[in-house]
Structure formats: C-alpha cells, structure tokens
Design a protein around this motif. Structure first.
Motif, PDB file in Angstrom:
ATOM      1  N   GLU A 158       0.867  -3.101   5.284  1.00  0.00           N
ATOM      2  CA  GLU A 158       0.526  -1.671   5.290  1.00  0.00           C
ATOM      3  C   GLU A 158       1.028  -1.016   6.563  1.00  0.00           C
ATOM      4  O   GLU A 158       1.682   0.021   6.545  1.00  0.00           O
ATOM      5  N   CYS A 160      -5.848   2.064  -6.997  1.00  0.00           N
ATOM      6  CA  CYS A 160      -6.029   3.011  -5.883  1.00  0.00           C
ATOM      7  C   CYS A 160      -5.061   2.732  -4.742  1.00  0.00           C
ATOM      8  O   CYS A 160      -4.868   3.571  -3.863  1.00  0.00           O
ATOM      9  N   ILE A 191      -7.530  -0.888   6.684  1.00  0.00           N
ATOM     10  CA  ILE A 191      -8.168   0.329   7.196  1.00  0.00           C
ATOM     11  C   ILE A 191      -9.001   1.013   6.109  1.00  0.00           C
ATOM     12  O   ILE A 191     -10.156   1.373   6.322  1.00  0.00           O
ATOM     13  N   LYS A 192      -8.396   1.159   4.916  1.00  0.00           N
ATOM     14  CA  LYS A 192      -9.060   1.873   3.833  1.00  0.00           C
ATOM     15  C   LYS A 192      -9.751   0.895   2.883  1.00  0.00           C
ATOM     16  O   LYS A 192      -9.328  -0.242   2.730  1.00  0.00           O
ATOM     17  N   GLU A 193     -10.791   1.380   2.247  1.00  0.00           N
ATOM     18  CA  GLU A 193     -11.563   0.548   1.327  1.00  0.00           C
ATOM     19  C   GLU A 193     -11.052   0.707  -0.096  1.00  0.00           C
ATOM     20  O   GLU A 193     -10.791   1.820  -0.556  1.00  0.00           O
ATOM     21  N   CYS A 194     -10.896  -0.418  -0.801  1.00  0.00           N
ATOM     22  CA  CYS A 194     -10.442  -0.393  -2.192  1.00  0.00           C
ATOM     23  C   CYS A 194     -11.589   0.088  -3.081  1.00  0.00           C
ATOM     24  O   CYS A 194     -12.711  -0.409  -2.996  1.00  0.00           O
ATOM     25  N   ARG A 195     -11.314   1.047  -3.951  1.00  0.00           N
ATOM     26  CA  ARG A 195     -12.336   1.634  -4.816  1.00  0.00           C
ATOM     27  C   ARG A 195     -12.287   1.061  -6.238  1.00  0.00           C
ATOM     28  O   ARG A 195     -12.989   1.537  -7.123  1.00  0.00           O
ATOM     29  N   ASN A 231      -5.316   0.454  -2.286  1.00  0.00           N
ATOM     30  CA  ASN A 231      -5.893   0.040  -1.003  1.00  0.00           C
ATOM     31  C   ASN A 231      -6.358  -1.422  -0.959  1.00  0.00           C
ATOM     32  O   ASN A 231      -7.041  -1.820  -0.019  1.00  0.00           O
ATOM     33  N   SER A 273       0.836  -1.204   0.000  1.00  0.00           N
ATOM     34  CA  SER A 273       0.000   0.000   0.000  1.00  0.00           C
ATOM     35  C   SER A 273       0.868   1.250   0.000  1.00  0.00           C
ATOM     36  O   SER A 273       2.031   1.221   0.426  1.00  0.00           O
ATOM     37  N   SER A 283      -5.198  -3.073   2.137  1.00  0.00           N
ATOM     38  CA  SER A 283      -5.361  -2.267   3.350  1.00  0.00           C
ATOM     39  C   SER A 283      -6.418  -2.862   4.280  1.00  0.00           C
ATOM     40  O   SER A 283      -7.477  -3.338   3.841  1.00  0.00           O
TER      41      SER A 283
END
Length: 503
Positions: free
Chosen positions: A400, A360, A367-371, A362, A229, A365
């Motif tokens: 990460e 993106c 914590i963060k959402e993959c878009r 993520n 990441s 990740s």
C-alpha cells in the motif's frame, strides 16, 4: 468482346478476389449488375453514369451487363464503382489488357475518386495473393500505401486520370519508400520502435517488485496481474508497459493498421503496439467481436493482437467474459462461431489485470480498516476461476505504501533491457515471444539442468502446481535469463520465476 478488371470483397476477416466483367449487346438500353451485388453496388449505376458524363465519356446506348464473379459470393462495398466505370469507358478500345489490373475506389458524381477504410485491408490481402498485381487507387489513398513494400500502385484523382493509367497498361514500379523510425536489424529483418515516453516509469516511486514483474512481462509477453490497495500504482505501472514493449516488424505494423481499418479506426503506421482497455461494463460482443460474414467486427481481444489487453478492476468484469478469455490466452486465437459463419481472430497479446484485494480495497491496508465480511471477500475472489488464473504467468501483491521512494529504472532503461532480451530471442531462431512458445520451442529453448529440474519437482509436490503452470515457469525463467543475457537458465532464474506464482 468481354473485358474484365479485378477487384475484391470481404468475406469474414479475409479477402476474396472478384472478376468484374462487362459485355455490350444490342437491344434496349439497360444497365444490369449480376453476381449477388448488395445495394451499395447496385446504387453505383447512378454514380457511374454521372461520373462518366462529367468526365467526357459517352454512355453507350446498349444493353450493358456487369458480372461480378464468382457469382455465388456476396459482394459488398462502394469501391466497385471504379472498375465498373473503367470497363464501360473502355467500350471502344480494341486492345486487351496484358497485365492483371485491380481497381478500387468510390466515385463522386463529378468523377472524383474517394478513399474508404475497407480498401486498405483488401489491397494488403490482394498483394499477398498476387505480388505482381497492378493496382489503381484514389489519390488520397497514397498516404496509407506509400510505405507498403513492393506494392505496385498508381494513384488517380478522378476517373479520367484512372482511364489514362490503365490504357497505358504499363506495370507501375514497386514502392521504394521506407519508414523513417529508429530501427534495429536482426537476421535480415528490420524492427522499428519509438523512443517517446509520454508516461515514464521514473514517475513510479518505489514498487520495485511490481516494476520488475512489468519488465519481465514486457520482455516475454507474459500475462500479469497486479493486486493491491487503491492508489498503490497498479494501473499506473500497466499503462506504462506499452512504451517499453519489443520493437515491431513492418509486417506487424501493417497487421495493426489492417485491424484498425476493419474496425473503422484511424489508420496509423506508428511502431507502437496496441493498448486496449475496455470498461468492465462492456458487452461480451464488443470484447470478443462478431462473426458476421458481411461486416465482421473484431472485438477488443482481436484489436489487442501483438499488444496489450488491460482489464482494470478485473473481478468486476462479467464472469462469461472472463471465462471466454481462457481460449485466446491458451491458444493465441479465438474462434467465434455462429449458425451461418465462423470467424477466427488472432489473439497473441499480453494480458494485464489490476484488482483490489477485497471489494472495499482495504484488506491489505495497515492504515485503513477493511469493511468487508468474510463472505463478501470470498465471493469477490471466487469471481476469478482457477482455470482462468492458471493462465496468468506473473502475480504480484503490491504494498500500500512503499517506504522505498527511490525512482529505480526509467522507461528508456527498461526499454533497452527489453530490446536486449528480444534480440537474444530472435538470434537463437525463436519465432514467438517466450510466453507464446509452442511445445516444440519450449523443449528446444527452455532446457533445464538436473538441479533445476529437482527444484521444480519439489515445488510441484509442495504447492500442487499444474503441468500448465510448470511450462509457464520454464518460460518465465527463460525470459529472466534473457534479461540477464544468459544463454542457459540458472537456478536463480527459476527461483525468481517461482516468486511470482499466485499464493
């Protein structure tokens, strides 16, 4: 009487010796230069005429013919000024030169001698052709050539001093000045290094697996890709690789300086291997280099020879650039062919790449959402073809956020481990780094026990590993064994090598 002094010109990346001859004949005063001389050499007539007059030499009222032999070879460069002027100034001298004199230098209108970057590569090649060559160079060139061993050079500030030197016709003493950097001696060869760590591995918190892979890559010159990441430390680790690489021989230092001179870069004699990191928007020509015989320009691939070539944001490089890396990664050389020329660049470098797991960044990740959509992720990953990935030795998927915030090894400790592995490689008679071994060296230095061969055979059957990857695993295991100071490859070494394969 026909006199001659030697010079040289570039032909591709190589050097061709040129005989500069002069003849004086009665007739209308004229000054002619023959032998496929380019405009820069033809324009030397005005510089030579002015320089001779400014230094007290009379320009003879004769027909002067300068011939550059061989006549069918194109000649380039303003460094032909000095040999042409010396031959004209020697017109009234009756004695012939007993030694093979070479002269390089551009003339100012007042007779001063000027250095140019082209001279460095030419003189190094001339020394390889003729170890007894006596060479006259501009005074400002001394800083570049004083460290070249056994080079027979004299230096002059102007045309008058150069004339005095050549009339003495006394062979200069070979260079005796040595590099003052720390060094280690292995089998009668001295290897130099630096111990200045501007970017230290102690600044990388955690990421023990990635740092271990970086250590293995440095010790054996294995190709490396780090995936993770954004912000996990991929580029941070790779940029610290340069300062822990193996030490350099004097020949390698000179080779680096020669490449930089050909690329019109500053000439440096630091025992620090090159680190090239082109942007993903760079053109294919700037990365691969040109094939012009007149002015071949080595690209980033050639300039990274014996050093590191780093592609950050790897999948965003043009596909044609990535695919063109397959030959230099496999054969350690790159042939650039055009209709009228063909240039071969040496490309024995450590390739390092950094990439996100998805557009993106993520995907991995917590914590963060993959878009990204599944199609976008597939398209992103397909930018790296299987044949290209098959040439990568070490692949590490980084965390990460690493809960282990320990510092681990610093650069000085890692450098010492790399040096210990390097010493083992050289003491067993190995010419190349482990990753660059030939088939013959592979069979000689990477022998496996029956137990390890069975382990490797099971891995091939289960994971579908190619024959090229099998050889890479053997080389990686050899490097891990060197880091452990083990003469033989053990099962633990092969298991660790397998852990770095791409899933």
């Amino acid at each position: 009487m026909v006199r001659k002094i030697f010079c040289a010109t570039r032909f591709g990346l190589h050097t061709k010796i040129v005989e500069v001859e002069v003849s004086f004949t009665r007739g209308l005063p004229a000054f002619l230069i023959s032998g496929l001389a380019t405009n820069a050499i033809q324009e030397s007539k005005q510089r030579v005429h002015s320089a001779l007059s400014a230094n007290g030499f009379n320009f003879p009222p004769l027909k002067i013919t300068i011939n550059l032999s061989p006549a069918d070879l194109p000649k380039y460069g303003s460094h032909f000024d000095l040999p042409i002027a010396l031959l004209i100034a020697m017109q009234k001298q009756e004695n012939t030169l007993q030694n093979n004199w070479f002269a390089f230098g551009e003339l100012g209108l007042d007779g001063t001698l000027k250095h140019s970057n082209d001279i460095f590569a030419l003189v190094l090649d001339v020394m390889l052709f003729d170890s007894n060559a006596c060479i006259i160079l501009p005074k400002e060139s001394e800083q570049y050539f004083s460290f070249v061993p056994n080079l027979r050079c004299v230096y002059a500030s102007n045309l008058k001093e150069a004339m005095e030197q050549i009339l003495q016709d006394t062979p200069p003493y070979p260079n005796s000045k040595q590099l003052t950097f720390p060094s280690i001696k292995i089998r009668n060869t001295e290897y130099f290094y630096l111990q200045e760590f501007k970017n230290d591995f102690k600044e990388v918190r955690g990421q023990i697996v990635a740092k271990r892979a970086a250590l293995i890559a440095a010790a054996g010159f294995h190709n490396l890709i780090l995936e993770g990441s954004p912000g996990c430390g991929k580029s941070m680790i790779i940029k610290r690789l340069q300062e822990i690489l193996p030490p350099m021989s004097l020949e390698e230092i000179m080779q680096n300086a020669r490449l930089n001179a050909l690329n019109n870069q500053e000439i440096s004699f630091l025992p620090l291997r090159n680190f090239k990191s082109p942007h993903q928007s760079a053109s294919k020509a700037s990365i691969l280099g040109s094939a012009s015989n007149k002015e071949p320009k080595p690209g980033e691939i050639a300039l990274a020879h014996q050093g590191i070539l780093f592609f950050d944001e790897l999948p965003y490089f043009k596909k044609e650039v990535l695919e063109s890396l397959r030959e230099p990664l496999e054969n350690n050389c790159l042939v650039v062919s055009r209709v009228h020329s063909k240039i071969t660049y040496e490309t024995s470098f450590l390739f390092a790449g950094a990439q996100n797991p998805c557009p993106c960044g993520n995907l991995l990740s917590l914590i963060k959402e993959c878009r990204c959509s599944e199609k976008e992720i597939k398209t992103y990953k397909n930018k790296l073809s299987q044949p290209f990935l098959d040439r990568i030795d070490l692949f590490v998927q980084m965390k990460e956020i690493d809960e282990d915030k320990s510092i681990g090894m610093d650069s000085k400790t890692m450098q010492q481990q790399v040096f210990d592995a390097f010493i083992m490689q050289k003491q067993r008679g190995q010419k190349n780094f482990n990753a660059k071994m030939s088939e013959k060296e592979l069979e000689k230095f990477c022998t496996l026990s029956d137990e390890i061969q069975d382990l490797l055979a099971r891995a091939v059957q289960r994971f579908g590993i190619s024959e090229r990857s099998v050889n890479k695993l053997r080389k990686i295991a050899r490097t891990i064994a060197d880091l452990d100071k083990s003469e033989v490859i053990q099962k633990s070494h092969m298991l660790e090598a397998l852990s770095y394969r791409r899933i």
